[in-house]
Motif scaffolding. Structure first.
Motif, PDB file in Angstrom:
ATOM      1  N   LEU A 447      -2.767  -5.558  -2.918  1.00 16.14           N
ATOM      2  CA  LEU A 447      -1.815  -6.394  -2.180  1.00 16.14           C
ATOM      3  C   LEU A 447      -2.348  -6.729  -0.794  1.00 16.14           C
ATOM      4  CD1 LEU A 447       1.633  -4.748  -2.986  1.00 16.14           C
ATOM      5  CD2 LEU A 447       0.836  -7.001  -3.747  1.00 16.14           C
ATOM      6  N   PRO A 448      -2.279  -7.993  -0.380  1.00 17.22           N
ATOM      7  CA  PRO A 448      -2.615  -8.355   0.998  1.00 17.22           C
ATOM      8  C   PRO A 448      -1.392  -8.323   1.914  1.00 17.22           C
ATOM      9  CG  PRO A 448      -2.389 -10.332  -0.306  1.00 17.22           C
ATOM     10  CD  PRO A 448      -2.100  -9.180  -1.238  1.00 17.22           C
ATOM     11  N   LEU A 449      -0.298  -7.751   1.419  1.00 16.55           N
ATOM     12  CA  LEU A 449       0.932  -7.605   2.190  1.00 16.55           C
ATOM     13  C   LEU A 449       1.719  -6.438   1.613  1.00 16.55           C
ATOM     14  CD1 LEU A 449       3.504 -10.354   1.119  1.00 16.55           C
ATOM     15  CD2 LEU A 449       1.555  -9.671  -0.252  1.00 16.55           C
ATOM     16  N   SER A 450       2.700  -5.957   2.356  1.00 20.40           N
ATOM     17  CA  SER A 450       3.553  -4.880   1.866  1.00 20.40           C
ATOM     18  C   SER A 450       4.784  -5.480   1.196  1.00 20.40           C
ATOM     19  CB  SER A 450       3.968  -3.955   3.016  1.00 20.40           C
ATOM     20  OG  SER A 450       4.587  -4.694   4.047  1.00 20.40           O
ATOM     21  N   LEU A 451       5.334  -4.746   0.218  1.00 23.15           N
ATOM     22  CA  LEU A 451       6.508  -5.209  -0.516  1.00 23.15           C
ATOM     23  C   LEU A 451       7.633  -4.206  -0.364  1.00 23.15           C
ATOM     24  CD1 LEU A 451       4.860  -6.330  -3.902  1.00 23.15           C
ATOM     25  CD2 LEU A 451       5.217  -7.682  -1.827  1.00 23.15           C
ATOM     26  N   GLY A 452       8.778  -4.662   0.128  1.00 22.64           N
ATOM     27  CA  GLY A 452       9.944  -3.799   0.245  1.00 22.64           C
ATOM     28  C   GLY A 452       9.850  -2.827   1.407  1.00 22.64           C
ATOM     29  N   GLN A 453      10.940  -2.089   1.604  1.00 24.10           N
ATOM     30  CA  GLN A 453      11.006  -1.070   2.647  1.00 24.10           C
ATOM     31  C   GLN A 453      10.461   0.248   2.112  1.00 24.10           C
ATOM     32  OE1 GLN A 453      11.905  -1.937   5.748  1.00 24.10           O
ATOM     33  NE2 GLN A 453      12.155  -4.019   4.919  1.00 24.10           N
ATOM     34  N   ALA A 454       9.885   1.057   3.004  1.00 23.04           N
ATOM     35  CA  ALA A 454       9.204   2.281   2.586  1.00 23.04           C
ATOM     36  C   ALA A 454      10.125   3.233   1.831  1.00 23.04           C
ATOM     37  CB  ALA A 454       8.604   2.972   3.808  1.00 23.04           C
ATOM     38  N   ASP A 455      11.442   3.226   2.147  1.00 22.05           N
ATOM     39  CA  ASP A 455      12.361   4.173   1.508  1.00 22.05           C
ATOM     40  C   ASP A 455      12.980   3.614   0.224  1.00 22.05           C
ATOM     41  OD1 ASP A 455      13.758   2.216   2.817  1.00 22.05           O
ATOM     42  OD2 ASP A 455      15.282   3.550   3.655  1.00 22.05           O
ATOM     43  N   GLU A 456      12.575   2.402  -0.187  1.00 24.96           N
ATOM     44  CA  GLU A 456      13.120   1.808  -1.403  1.00 24.96           C
ATOM     45  C   GLU A 456      12.297   2.227  -2.616  1.00 24.96           C
ATOM     46  OE1 GLU A 456      14.814  -2.386   0.503  1.00 24.96           O
ATOM     47  OE2 GLU A 456      13.019  -2.370  -0.750  1.00 24.96           O
ATOM     48  N   PRO A 457      12.940   2.378  -3.782  1.00 24.73           N
ATOM     49  CA  PRO A 457      12.188   2.701  -4.998  1.00 24.73           C
ATOM     50  C   PRO A 457      11.162   1.615  -5.307  1.00 24.73           C
ATOM     51  CG  PRO A 457      14.551   2.979  -5.342  1.00 24.73           C
ATOM     52  CD  PRO A 457      14.397   2.284  -4.028  1.00 24.73           C
ATOM     53  N   HIS A 458       9.982   2.050  -5.640  1.00 19.91           N
ATOM     54  CA  HIS A 458       8.898   1.161  -6.057  1.00 19.91           C
ATOM     55  C   HIS A 458       8.467   0.189  -4.955  1.00 19.91           C
ATOM     56  CE1 HIS A 458       9.068   2.684 -10.108  1.00 19.91           C
ATOM     57  NE2 HIS A 458      10.365   2.456 -10.154  1.00 19.91           N
ATOM     58  N   ALA A 459       8.761   0.505  -3.697  1.00 15.31           N
ATOM     59  CA  ALA A 459       8.194  -0.278  -2.607  1.00 15.31           C
ATOM     60  C   ALA A 459       6.675  -0.076  -2.602  1.00 15.31           C
ATOM     61  CB  ALA A 459       8.792   0.144  -1.276  1.00 15.31           C
ATOM     62  N   CYS A 460       5.944  -1.101  -2.199  1.00 16.77           N
ATOM     63  CA  CYS A 460       4.479  -1.046  -2.247  1.00 16.77           C
ATOM     64  C   CYS A 460       3.902  -1.262  -0.856  1.00 16.77           C
ATOM     65  CB  CYS A 460       3.944  -2.116  -3.184  1.00 16.77           C
ATOM     66  SG  CYS A 460       4.530  -1.966  -4.891  1.00 16.77           S
ATOM     67  N   PRO A 461       3.070  -0.348  -0.373  1.00 12.64           N
ATOM     68  CA  PRO A 461       2.454  -0.534   0.944  1.00 12.64           C
ATOM     69  C   PRO A 461       1.355  -1.583   0.900  1.00 12.64           C
ATOM     70  CG  PRO A 461       1.578   1.434  -0.083  1.00 12.64           C
ATOM     71  CD  PRO A 461       2.659   0.925  -1.005  1.00 12.64           C
ATOM     72  N   PHE A 462       0.945  -2.045   2.045  1.00 10.42           N
ATOM     73  CA  PHE A 462      -0.199  -2.948   2.151  1.00 10.42           C
ATOM     74  C   PHE A 462      -1.420  -2.283   1.506  1.00 10.42           C
ATOM     75  CE2 PHE A 462      -4.111  -4.251   4.220  1.00 10.42           C
ATOM     76  CZ  PHE A 462      -4.014  -5.631   4.226  1.00 10.42           C
ATOM     77  N   GLY A 463      -2.166  -3.051   0.719  1.00  4.88           N
ATOM     78  CA  GLY A 463      -3.357  -2.516   0.069  1.00  4.88           C
ATOM     79  C   GLY A 463      -3.103  -1.838  -1.252  1.00  4.88           C
ATOM     80  N   HIS A 464      -1.826  -1.782  -1.690  1.00  5.66           N
ATOM     81  CA  HIS A 464      -1.508  -1.092  -2.938  1.00  5.66           C
ATOM     82  C   HIS A 464      -2.023  -1.873  -4.141  1.00  5.66           C
ATOM     83  CE1 HIS A 464       0.717   1.073  -6.026  1.00  5.66           C
ATOM     84  NE2 HIS A 464       1.233  -0.069  -6.443  1.00  5.66           N
ATOM     85  N   GLY A 465      -2.435  -1.143  -5.151  1.00  6.63           N
ATOM     86  CA  GLY A 465      -2.866  -1.711  -6.417  1.00  6.63           C
ATOM     87  C   GLY A 465      -3.388  -0.593  -7.301  1.00  6.63           C
ATOM     88  N   LEU A 466      -3.010  -0.611  -8.563  1.00  5.17           N
ATOM     89  CA  LEU A 466      -3.426   0.433  -9.493  1.00  5.17           C
ATOM     90  C   LEU A 466      -4.603  -0.042 -10.335  1.00  5.17           C
ATOM     91  CD1 LEU A 466       0.120   1.482 -10.792  1.00  5.17           C
ATOM     92  CD2 LEU A 466      -1.189   2.518  -8.923  1.00  5.17           C
ATOM     93  N   SER A 467      -5.365   0.921 -10.830  1.00  2.00           N
ATOM     94  CA  SER A 467      -6.404   0.645 -11.798  1.00  2.00           C
ATOM     95  C   SER A 467      -6.112   1.490 -13.035  1.00  2.00           C
ATOM     96  CB  SER A 467      -7.783   0.959 -11.220  1.00  2.00           C
ATOM     97  OG  SER A 467      -8.807   0.506 -12.085  1.00  2.00           O
ATOM     98  N   TYR A 468      -6.994   1.488 -13.996  1.00  2.06           N
ATOM     99  CA  TYR A 468      -6.804   2.319 -15.179  1.00  2.06           C
ATOM    100  C   TYR A 468      -7.436   3.687 -14.926  1.00  2.06           C
ATOM    101  CZ  TYR A 468      -5.330  -1.974 -17.470  1.00  2.06           C
ATOM    102  OH  TYR A 468      -4.664  -3.132 -17.805  1.00  2.06           O
ATOM    103  N   GLY A 469      -6.744   4.468 -14.109  1.00  2.00           N
ATOM    104  CA  GLY A 469      -7.230   5.769 -13.679  1.00  2.00           C
ATOM    105  C   GLY A 469      -7.201   5.853 -12.171  1.00  2.00           C
ATOM    106  N   ALA A 470      -6.983   7.060 -11.632  1.00  2.00           N
ATOM    107  CA  ALA A 470      -6.888   7.255 -10.185  1.00  2.00           C
ATOM    108  C   ALA A 470      -7.972   8.210  -9.719  1.00  2.00           C
ATOM    109  CB  ALA A 470      -5.512   7.798  -9.812  1.00  2.00           C
ATOM    110  N   LEU A 471      -8.554   7.932  -8.569  1.00  2.00           N
ATOM    111  CA  LEU A 471      -9.550   8.800  -7.951  1.00  2.00           C
ATOM    112  C   LEU A 471      -8.870   9.746  -6.971  1.00  2.00           C
ATOM    113  CD1 LEU A 471     -12.266   6.098  -7.145  1.00  2.00           C
ATOM    114  CD2 LEU A 471     -12.190   7.626  -9.120  1.00  2.00           C
ATOM    115  N   ARG A 472      -9.482  10.878  -6.767  1.00  2.00           N
ATOM    116  CA  ARG A 472      -8.999  11.840  -5.769  1.00  2.00           C
ATOM    117  C   ARG A 472      -9.981  11.848  -4.606  1.00  2.00           C
ATOM    118  NH1 ARG A 472      -9.624  17.477  -5.045  1.00  2.00           N
ATOM    119  NH2 ARG A 472     -10.956  17.539  -6.910  1.00  2.00           N
ATOM    120  N   GLN A 473      -9.438  11.728  -3.400  1.00  2.00           N
ATOM    121  CA  GLN A 473     -10.274  11.647  -2.205  1.00  2.00           C
ATOM    122  C   GLN A 473     -10.193  12.945  -1.415  1.00  2.00           C
ATOM    123  OE1 GLN A 473      -9.956   8.058   0.375  1.00  2.00           O
ATOM    124  NE2 GLN A 473      -9.674   9.509   2.065  1.00  2.00           N
ATOM    125  N   THR A 474     -11.354  13.448  -0.959  1.00  2.00           N
ATOM    126  CA  THR A 474     -11.399  14.691  -0.177  1.00  2.00           C
ATOM    127  C   THR A 474     -12.461  14.579   0.913  1.00  2.00           C
ATOM    128  OG1 THR A 474     -13.060  15.728  -1.605  1.00  2.00           O
ATOM    129  CG2 THR A 474     -10.746  16.061  -2.199  1.00  2.00           C
TER     130      THR A 474
END
Length: 602
Positions: A447-474
């Motif tokens: 996303l190049p923008l945020s969607l919804g308010q942070a406390d709303e269900p399924h709100a999406c922050p700026f930069g959000h996007g899923l792939s087929y699998g998630a990485l863990r960052q450390t």
């Protein structure tokens, strides 16, 4: 390659000599454009009106030549039948139906893919003899309802905008575009004026060349009626652009009828960009991609024909899908196309019954069934009723939102399993969608923008996007260099397949109210692997702008955030001492070491 100092000097001398021999009327003629489309219904007026103006030297640009042959005839008049023989520019707007919106481009987070599409567009235009292309508006700021809105991040928007200009004008600003086969670019960064030409700065921040790529020649007209210096300056720029395009050397280069018209459509590049732009916003229970042996996939249409495109794309990808209309025909609903009518009840009932027997349901909704909300569009009454019924009937229901802007997440059913933002269809849409839905390609849009308010269900922050699998960052680490700061993280892939992602870096400089996106990297981590990612931060990433002055790095505490979006990630801080801040602020060209900057890969 970029123009040499000697070549530029020769071009400038040539332009100055030419300017000295021009009359005021001829100078004003270089600022005038004529649209061939205005004569389309009266071909005889081309001869009587346009040719007369051409011979008098009162036209500098022709908009909308219908063929290379027609452009060549007009160019011959300008060269052979006028006193000085200054060649014409041939301009045309880009077809918006085949051009992704700025928001969709920004969602790709891929300047390389955007540049490739722009380059193909320029090459195709060159084959028509065009030397100047005008894109739809591309706004770096403004209301989200704006036609050219490109998102919340100036850094991301500028990266995409510069890619468009590079692709249309040639990779190297200031190159001889006659050899590149590209054209001048007119790319607006603010809405077109409703009252004539606009005053703009002499050199916009992104125009790093003498070509003034991305400039609207109309901007240079203001004040020329009463000011001879402004008139000369405006004409000088146009003549220099024509010289850099090689038009004085060979005005017929692009118009040679013997040259075969190119057959390359750029479809491959468009498919890549469309695929990279699609954003997977929700994917409960790994509903997507569809199983390899998907047996009963139901595509539900809302009356705009999108399901035809989707089912065809699935068929091409090897998945058999059944198409069904979920709403009554909307011909009688012209005044209220989003309203729920009595006839819709039966259509929704039939669609829900079919959905209950399907393995997966894909619901296709476009702009016609949406209404304007506060900032973001929302589902209209009919589309909302249909989607709610389908979600109730089948737990594997996926919304394919083929809309110009993302929907407000608050208007979507809580139990919706999947949500893929596909954007409004352009060329390459079907192939890209088929690849993502079937798993032949993983979604990589963000996303190049945020969607919804942070406390709303399924709100999406700026930069959000899923792939087929998630990485863990450390293991976020920050280290000083001689003139830069090094940032490193580790990415862990626990899956049995490779996972792609976009790692984003945000910076809050001393005194800034919030952190801003300053760099990003596209990554692919092999199955079961750990990958080290490094960002090298210099003045471009850590600097602060002060009006028109060069960016400088401020001494003090800088907050660094690295993650998969603007909220989910790791945060660190680093205190930059005064000496290092000064060293980092020295322009790269004056240092012994190469310029700093975060590496990015597509």
């Amino acid at each position: 390659m970029p123009l040499s100092v000697a070549l530029r000097s020769n071009l400038l001398r040539f332009v100055e000599d030419l300017l000295a021999h021009m009359t005021v009327a001829e100078k004003r003629g270089q600022l005038q454009t004529e649209e061939l489309s205005s004569f389309a219904d009266r071909p005889d007026r081309v001869e009587d009106t346009l040719v007369e103006k051409l011979r008098a030297g009162r036209v500098g640009t022709i908009v909308g030549p219908r063929s290379r042959e027609e452009a060549r005839q007009l160019q011959r008049i300008a060269i052979e039948q006028t006193r000085i023989g200054i060649p014409l520019l041939f301009a045309a707007p880009i077809d918006e139906a085949a051009w992704p919106s700025p928001l969709a481009m920004a969602a790709s987070w891929s300047p390389e893919a955007v540049e490739a599409v722009a380059r193909r567009t320029a090459e195709a235009a060159s084959e028509r003899g065009l030397t100047w292309l005008a894109t739809p508006p591309f706004l770096l700021a403004g209301a989200i309802r704006g036609r050219g809105y490109s998102g919340e991040s100036p850094f991301l928007a500028q990266s995409i905008r510069d890619a468009v200009v590079r692709g249309l004008s040639g990779r190297d600003f200031g190159s001889d575009l006659a050899d590149e086969g590209h054209a001048l670019a007119l790319l607006r960064t603010d809405p077109p004026s409703q009252s004539g030409p606009r005053l703009t700065s002499d050199r916009p921040p992104f125009a790093t060349s003498d070509l003034f790529a991305g400039r609207d020649f109309a901007d240079w007209h203001s004040g020329t009626d009463t000011n001879s210096e402004k008139l000369d300056d405006a004409v000088r720029r146009i003549l220099l652009a024509k010289a850099q395009l090689g038009l004085f050397r060979d005005p017929y280069n692009r118009l040679d009828a013997a040259k075969p018209a190119g057959s390359e459509t750029g479809d491959a590049e468009r498919i890549v960009l469309a695929r990279k732009s699609m954003v997977l916003l929700r994917n409960e229970g790994s509903t997507l991609p569809l199983p390899e042996q998907a047996e009963t996939v139901l595509c539900v249409d809302c009356g705009d024909g999108l399901a035809d495109t989707v089912s065809s794309a699935l068929g091409t990808a090897g998945v058999s899908a059944r198409k069904l209309s979920g709403l009554a025909l909307r011909q009688d609903a012209i005044d209220a196309p989003t309203a729920l009518f009595a006839a819709d009840g039966m259509a929704i009932g039939i669609a829900s019954d079919a959905a209950s027997r399907a393995q997966t349901v894909l619901v296709c909704i476009g702009d016609a069934l949406c209404v304007e909300g506060t900032g973001l569009p929302r589902l209209g009454e009919a589309a909302s009723a249909l989607l709610s019924a389908l979600v109730h009937a089948n737990s594997r229901c996926v919304l394919l939102a083929a809309t110009a802007r993302p929907l407000d997440p608050a208007c979507l059913p809580e139990r919706l399993a999947g949500h893929l933002q596909t954007w409004r269809p352009t060329r390459g849409f079907a192939e890209a969608l088929g690849a993502i839905v079937t798993g032949k390609a993983a979604p990589s849009g963000r996303l190049p923008l945020s969607l919804g308010q942070a406390d709303e269900p399924h709100a999406c922050p700026f930069g959000h996007g899923l792939s087929y699998g998630a990485l863990r960052q450390t293991d976020l680490s920050l280290e000083f260099g001689s003139d830069r700061v090094s940032v490193q993280v580790k990415l862990h892939n626990p899956h049995s397949h490779a996972v792609i992602d976009i790692i984003q870096l945000y910076v809050r400089t001393p005194g800034a109210p919030a952190r801003d996106l300053r760099a990003f990297q596209h990554v692919e981590v092999p199955a079961g692997s750990i990958l080290d990612i490094r960002f090298e931060l210099g003045v471009e990433e850590l600097g602060q702008a002060d009006g028109l002055a060069p960016q400088r790095v401020a001494a003090g505490r800088h907050a660094i955030f690295v993650g998969r979006d603007a909220i989910n990630g790791q945060r660190g801080e680093i205190d930059i001492p005064v000496d290092l801040a000064r060293a980092m602020s020295v322009p790269a060209a004056l240092r012994d070491t190469p310029g700093s900057g975060a590496s990015r890969s597509a």
